[in-house]
Design an enzyme around this catalytic site. Structure first.
Site, PDB file in Angstrom:
ATOM      1  N   LYS A 142     -13.807  -3.452   2.456  1.00 55.48           N
ATOM      2  CA  LYS A 142     -14.624  -2.058   2.338  1.00 55.48           C
ATOM      3  C   LYS A 142     -16.068  -2.424   2.952  1.00 55.48           C
ATOM      4  O   LYS A 142     -16.745  -1.637   3.543  1.00 55.48           O
ATOM      5  CB  LYS A 142     -14.576  -1.556   1.189  1.00 55.48           C
ATOM      6  CG  LYS A 142     -13.080  -0.884   0.950  1.00 55.48           C
ATOM      7  CD  LYS A 142     -13.116  -0.280  -0.379  1.00 55.48           C
ATOM      8  CE  LYS A 142     -11.738   0.053  -0.747  1.00 55.48           C
ATOM      9  NZ  LYS A 142     -11.828   0.845  -2.136  1.00 55.48           N
TER      10      LYS A 142
ATOM     11  N   SER B 154       0.809  -1.270  -0.173  1.00 54.94           N
ATOM     12  CA  SER B 154       0.192  -0.162   0.022  1.00 54.94           C
ATOM     13  C   SER B 154       0.774   1.358  -0.081  1.00 54.94           C
ATOM     14  O   SER B 154       1.876   1.330   0.678  1.00 54.94           O
ATOM     15  CB  SER B 154      -1.020   0.154   1.250  1.00 54.94           C
ATOM     16  OG  SER B 154      -1.617   1.437   1.260  1.00 54.94           O
TER      17      SER B 154
ATOM     18  N   GLY C   3     -19.026  -3.443 -10.124  1.00 50.99           N
ATOM     19  CA  GLY C   3     -18.725  -3.927  -8.852  1.00 50.99           C
ATOM     20  C   GLY C   3     -18.555  -2.760  -8.112  1.00 50.99           C
ATOM     21  O   GLY C   3     -19.281  -1.814  -7.999  1.00 50.99           O
TER      22      GLY C   3
ATOM     23  N   GLY D 296     -17.675  -1.696 -15.914  1.00 45.85           N
ATOM     24  CA  GLY D 296     -17.991  -2.594 -14.546  1.00 45.85           C
ATOM     25  C   GLY D 296     -19.035  -2.307 -13.729  1.00 45.85           C
ATOM     26  O   GLY D 296     -19.523  -0.793 -13.906  1.00 45.85           O
TER      27      GLY D 296
HETATM   28  P1  ATR Z   1     -14.177  -3.883  -7.389  1.00 42.30           P
HETATM   29  O1  ATR Z   1     -14.709  -3.925  -5.926  1.00 42.30           O
HETATM   30  O2  ATR Z   1     -12.663  -3.408  -7.756  1.00 42.30           O
HETATM   31  O3  ATR Z   1     -15.204  -3.127  -8.437  1.00 42.30           O
HETATM   32  P2  ATR Z   1     -15.524  -6.506  -7.900  1.00 42.30           P
HETATM   33  O4  ATR Z   1     -16.697  -5.838  -6.952  1.00 42.30           O
HETATM   34  O5  ATR Z   1     -15.037  -7.812  -7.682  1.00 42.30           O
HETATM   35  O6  ATR Z   1     -14.422  -5.522  -7.752  1.00 42.30           O
HETATM   36  O7  ATR Z   1     -15.876  -6.122  -9.524  1.00 42.30           O
HETATM   37  C1  ATR Z   1     -15.160  -6.511 -10.528  1.00 42.30           C
HETATM   38  C2  ATR Z   1     -15.483  -5.687 -11.819  1.00 42.30           C
HETATM   39  O8  ATR Z   1     -14.784  -6.040 -12.802  1.00 42.30           O
HETATM   40  C3  ATR Z   1     -17.149  -6.540 -12.410  1.00 42.30           C
HETATM   41  O9  ATR Z   1     -17.790  -5.564 -12.855  1.00 42.30           O
HETATM   42  C4  ATR Z   1     -16.589  -7.671 -13.046  1.00 42.30           C
HETATM   43  O10 ATR Z   1     -17.611  -7.994 -13.992  1.00 42.30           O
HETATM   44  P3  ATR Z   1     -18.571  -9.036 -13.601  1.00 42.30           P
HETATM   45  O11 ATR Z   1     -19.670  -8.464 -12.906  1.00 42.30           O
HETATM   46  O12 ATR Z   1     -19.270  -9.621 -14.919  1.00 42.30           O
HETATM   47  O13 ATR Z   1     -17.764 -10.167 -12.801  1.00 42.30           O
HETATM   48  C5  ATR Z   1     -15.409  -7.023 -13.970  1.00 42.30           C
HETATM   49  N1  ATR Z   1     -14.599  -7.561 -14.551  1.00 42.30           N
HETATM   50  C6  ATR Z   1     -13.449  -8.348 -13.913  1.00 42.30           C
HETATM   51  N2  ATR Z   1     -12.672  -8.927 -15.012  1.00 42.30           N
HETATM   52  C7  ATR Z   1     -13.185  -8.739 -16.133  1.00 42.30           C
HETATM   53  C8  ATR Z   1     -12.891  -8.931 -17.485  1.00 42.30           C
HETATM   54  N3  ATR Z   1     -12.125  -9.727 -17.890  1.00 42.30           N
HETATM   55  N4  ATR Z   1     -13.597  -8.402 -18.463  1.00 42.30           N
HETATM   56  C9  ATR Z   1     -14.481  -7.621 -18.069  1.00 42.30           C
HETATM   57  N5  ATR Z   1     -15.038  -7.152 -16.944  1.00 42.30           N
HETATM   58  C10 ATR Z   1     -14.340  -7.755 -15.996  1.00 42.30           C
END
Ligand code: ATR
Length: 273
Positions: free
Chosen positions: A65, A14, A128, A126
């Site tokens: 978080k 970090s 997430g 995304g």
């Molecule tokens: P964070 O807290 O960093 O947002 P997360 O809640 O695990 O992490 O969310 C990760 C995001 O990246 C999600 O939107 C995921 O898509 P899915 O909801 O379909 O899982 C997206 N993501 C991760 N790898 C990906 C990839 N190779 N291509 C497209 N989207 C991806």
């Protein structure tokens, strides 16, 4: 001396101690800032112990978080909206206040790069935790449209439905997307695996601004890809990291540190410049 730290797992790499130590020096605040890496199921205990032993505040990062959100006594409106807490402050009356400075950090960094958000068409990739934290602060800047695209479309739809009271936000599949967009923000974790979100290259044009919330010593996979397809303005998440930290520091200390010099020092520390 007032004690602060960041909880995460893993957290060894970090940059928060580096950033907050520079903020403290710059604003002449006496504090120390450390790291804590509790086992995944021991976060609640570690958090309680830290504050019982006189801690004044902390940052919380992956994967804690959402758990922090459930452990604080009171939530700021922006933390409530984000569904996650990245900053905790022990108030003078002994209340643990949970806040979320990530979205504000993103918006501050975009503005510091001269990106106009008002009346712009924004594409957010995304759905997430990172996307959720960004939505309210982005919509507060009054874009003309904010489209969420996610690999799992239902998650984008849920998020759009949850935030549509705040502004013009919709969900589209990657295949449905139609430009031109002024700004694309990649909040996916795809770059972590060196992968790309399945975005059509035709959506990239010379005047588009590209933001990847990830960062590294060299360009993320998404930024390299966008550059290859003609994007001239690309930004990674290092500035957002510094800006969200500045916002947290302000919550704790009531004084806002400057970020430009600290970002420069951080880049030097990471070997980027
Ligand atoms: P964070 O807290 O960093 O947002 P997360 O809640 O695990 O992490 O969310 C990760 C995001 O990246 C999600 O939107 C995921 O898509 P899915 O909801 O379909 O899982 C997206 N993501 C991760 N790898 C990906 C990839 N190779 N291509 C497209 N989207 C991806």
């Amino acid at each position: 001396m007032d004690r602060y730290l960041v909880f995460g797992h893993p957290v060894r790499h970090s940059k928060s101690p580096f950033i907050h130590t520079l903020f403290a020096r710059q604003t002449q605040q006496e504090l120390e800032y450390g790291l804590a890496e509790p086992a995944i199921d021991e976060f609640a205990h570690a958090l309680r112990t830290f504050f019982d032993q006189g801690g004044k505040g902390c940052n919380v990062t992956v994967p804690f978080k959402e758990q922090a959100f459930t452990l604080v006594d009171r939530l700021s409106p922006r933390a409530k909206r984000a569904g996650a807490v990245n900053t905790i402050k022990l108030t003078d009356d002994g209340v643990l206040l949970g806040d979320n400075t990530d979205g504000a950090g993103l918006v501050a960094d975009l503005k510091s790069h001269g990106v106009t958000l008002a009346d712009s068409r924004i594409l957010l990739l995304g759905a997430g935790g990172a996307a959720r934290g960004a939505l309210a602060p982005l919509l507060a800047e009054l874009p003309s449209e904010l489209v969420i695209a996610n690999r799992t479309h239902t998650k984008a739809q849920q998020l759009a439905a949850e935030f549509c009271d705040l502004g013009p936000v919709t969900a589209q599949t990657y295949e449905q997307l139609a430009g031109p967009f002024d700004l694309v923000i990649n909040s996916t974790s795809a770059s972590l695996q060196g992968e790309l979100p399945p975005l059509a290259p035709a959506l990239i044009h010379t005047d588009i601004a590209i933001y990847d919330m990830m960062y590294g010593a060299s360009d993320t996979a998404f930024i390299s890809w966008a550059k290859q397809h003609g994007a001239r303005q690309t930004m990674d998440g290092l500035g957002m990291l510094v800006e969200q930290a500045a916002e947290a520091f302000t919550v704790w200390r009531g004084i806002r540190p400057g970020t430009k010099q600290v970002l420069r020092e951080l880049k030097r520390n990471l070997g980027v410049i």
